[in-house]
Design a protein around this motif. Structure first.
Motif, PDB file in Angstrom:
ATOM      1  N   GLN A  39       0.826  -1.282   0.112  1.00 14.99           N
ATOM      2  CA  GLN A  39      -0.084   0.077  -0.071  1.00 14.99           C
ATOM      3  C   GLN A  39       0.808   1.193   0.080  1.00 14.99           C
ATOM      4  O   GLN A  39       1.664   1.296   0.915  1.00 14.99           O
ATOM      5  N   SER A  41       0.910   5.197   0.262  1.00 18.25           N
ATOM      6  CA  SER A  41       0.107   6.481   0.538  1.00 18.25           C
ATOM      7  C   SER A  41       0.741   7.536   0.328  1.00 18.25           C
ATOM      8  O   SER A  41       1.852   7.939   0.721  1.00 18.25           O
ATOM      9  N   ASN A  42       0.241   8.522  -0.349  1.00 15.01           N
ATOM     10  CA  ASN A  42       0.885   9.936  -0.809  1.00 15.01           C
ATOM     11  C   ASN A  42       0.314  10.830   0.284  1.00 15.01           C
ATOM     12  O   ASN A  42      -0.521  11.324   0.110  1.00 15.01           O
ATOM     13  N   LYS A  43       1.066  11.182   1.304  1.00  9.97           N
ATOM     14  CA  LYS A  43       0.847  12.014   2.286  1.00  9.97           C
ATOM     15  C   LYS A  43       1.807  13.380   2.109  1.00  9.97           C
ATOM     16  O   LYS A  43       2.220  14.050   3.071  1.00  9.97           O
ATOM     17  N   GLN A  98      -4.232  10.291  -1.326  1.00 14.00           N
ATOM     18  CA  GLN A  98      -4.778   9.220  -1.656  1.00 14.00           C
ATOM     19  C   GLN A  98      -3.777   8.085  -1.572  1.00 14.00           C
ATOM     20  O   GLN A  98      -2.515   8.262  -1.180  1.00 14.00           O
ATOM     21  N   SER A  99      -4.215   6.702  -1.675  1.00 12.51           N
ATOM     22  CA  SER A  99      -3.515   5.541  -1.561  1.00 12.51           C
ATOM     23  C   SER A  99      -3.556   4.732  -2.767  1.00 12.51           C
ATOM     24  O   SER A  99      -4.878   4.805  -3.371  1.00 12.51           O
ATOM     25  N   THR A 101      -2.667   0.356  -3.960  1.00 11.74           N
ATOM     26  CA  THR A 101      -2.329  -0.840  -3.636  1.00 11.74           C
ATOM     27  C   THR A 101      -1.629  -1.542  -4.806  1.00 11.74           C
ATOM     28  O   THR A 101      -2.429  -1.657  -5.813  1.00 11.74           O
ATOM     29  N   TYR A 389       3.816  -1.369   3.465  1.00  8.81           N
ATOM     30  CA  TYR A 389       3.563  -0.128   3.448  1.00  8.81           C
ATOM     31  C   TYR A 389       4.669   0.801   2.949  1.00  8.81           C
ATOM     32  O   TYR A 389       5.586   0.574   3.336  1.00  8.81           O
ATOM     33  N   THR A 391       4.829   4.880   2.798  1.00 10.51           N
ATOM     34  CA  THR A 391       4.208   6.146   3.166  1.00 10.51           C
ATOM     35  C   THR A 391       5.294   7.367   2.921  1.00 10.51           C
ATOM     36  O   THR A 391       6.087   7.527   3.067  1.00 10.51           O
TER      37      THR A 391
END
Length: 396
Positions: A39, A41-43, A98-99, A101, A389, A391
């Motif tokens: 996964q 995740s774009n933060k 958004q994320s 996978t 993950y 991130t």
């Protein structure tokens, strides 16, 4: 065009993995499926497009190639001389907030991620040419990107956050065991991204010369001190004073190296004679010798501190490399030093690695190739992974 592919962090990860596997794994091989989900995740807080690449070696066949979003393997075609363009292996990444996978196959490789532009990969007759932004003519020089390294095999997943080659994009990695709690590493402290670069710029001794900027003046990355020495961004004598003091100390004292935590009786004893540090075993037999290292050898853990994959010279060299980069060889004649309160205290030290570790939430990082000596690396592992993950954290 660079001829040498420098992948120390993944080597270090695999050595760590080998050590863990030697200790035994309670997970049967059948528990690890052919692919697991990753996964992303774009933060980051950035609005530019994100591109993902999953590149590496297929552990079942030994072929080099890439994996698509579904985890299907594609072998690289034959390259050329001069290098030819590689197939576009990019996966459209998630937008900010958004994320996405994707599937990770049983690989030993890298997950690259770039902002705003796709990376440029080429193929030679010897395989893939990785980005080498220490080279000013590299086509990726002005692209903001980084990567994580991982190995997924029948014994589990090892995935790291690495700064061995450069500090650039803030990100963290994690693994969730089947039925267990997620383990993660690599997160910066609040404000840690700017704090790192500000500290490096203000560090005497030329350390600010590691920083590369974009044509618009924006910060792209800080090169590792090895690449800084190789490109002239960092003085080639950066570690000379410390090495001279080590040489003086162990001309009249003994340096004891105990390279294996599970073998406390396996010890090697180092003494300097002229320009050589000789190591003997408990029987008094000389087992290996090291010439006085230069800064590049220390920062790269290679050349005069080469670490072959054996059971004597390699483990001793890894320990010496950690001691030089952390500047613990003068404060403790028994290495590796288990007390991280001693790390980076000398005025001559690997300031880059020091500053990376200072800004990590858990204090762990791959600031140099053998930062796993003493388990100070940013690596998570599980023998029964359900999901991984990646991130991408905020820059500010």
């Amino acid at each position: 065009m660079r001829k040498r592919l420098h992948l120390p962090a993944i080597v270090a990860a695999l050595v760590t993995a080998a050590g863990l596997l030697t200790a035994g794994s309670s997970t049967p091989a059948a528990a690890v499926p052919a692919t697991i989900p990753l996964q992303i995740s774009n933060k980051s807080g950035r609005g530019d497009a994100l591109y993902i690449y999953n590149l590496g070696t297929n552990l079942a066949t030994g072929q080099q190639g890439w994996a698509d979003a579904a985890g299907n393997f594609h072998a690289w075609p034959a390259g050329g001389n001069p290098p030819t363009p590689a197939p576009d292996a990019s996966i459209a990444g998630p937008a900010n907030g958004q994320s996405l996978t994707i599937r990770m196959p049983k690989f030993s490789g890298r997950v690259y991620f770039s902002y705003g532009q796709k990376l440029v990969f080429k193929l030679t007759t010897g395989g893939l040419v990785q980005p080498a932004v220490q080279n000013p003519s590299d086509p990726n020089r002005n692209i903001l990107f980084s990567w994580s390294e991982y190995t997924l095999n029948d014994s589990g997943l090892w995935i790291n956050s690495t700064q061995v080659d450069m500090f650039s994009v803030p990100y963290a990695v994690g693994v969730q065991p089947t039925g267990g709690t997620t383990k993660s590493t690599g997160h910066l402290k609040p404000g840690g991204y700017n704090a790192f670069f500000n500290s490096l710029r203000g560090q005497s001794g030329g350390w600010g010369g590691l920083i590369q900027t974009a044509p618009n003046g924006g910060t792209l990355r800080a090169l590792s001190p090895l690449y800084g020495v190789e490109t002239g961004g960092l003085p080639a004598n950066a570690m000379d004073d410390y090495v001279n003091r080590v040489w003086s100390k162990y001309s009249s004292q003994t340096l004891t190296v105990t390279p294996f935590t599970d073998q406390p009786n396996t010890k090697y004893f180092g003494r300097v004679s002229g320009n050589t540090m000789n190591f003997t075993n408990s029987a008094g037999q000389t087992v290996t010798s090291f010439q006085k290292p230069d800064s590049a050898s220390i920062f790269g853990c290679f050349k005069l501190l080469d670490a072959p994959n054996d059971l004597v010279r390699g483990p001793i060299s890894r320990t010496l490399c950690a001691g030089y980069n952390r500047s613990t060889l003068l404060v403790n004649p028994n290495q590796p030093d288990p007390n991280n309160a001693n790390f980076y205290k000398d005025g001559i030290t690997n300031q880059y690695s020091k500053k990376v570790h200072e800004q990590m939430v858990d204090g762990k990082a791959y600031g140099f190739a053998f930062d796993d000596v003493g388990a100070h690396e940013a690596l998570v592992h599980d023998g029964n992974p359900a999901q991984a993950y990646l991130t991408l954290d905020p820059f500010n």
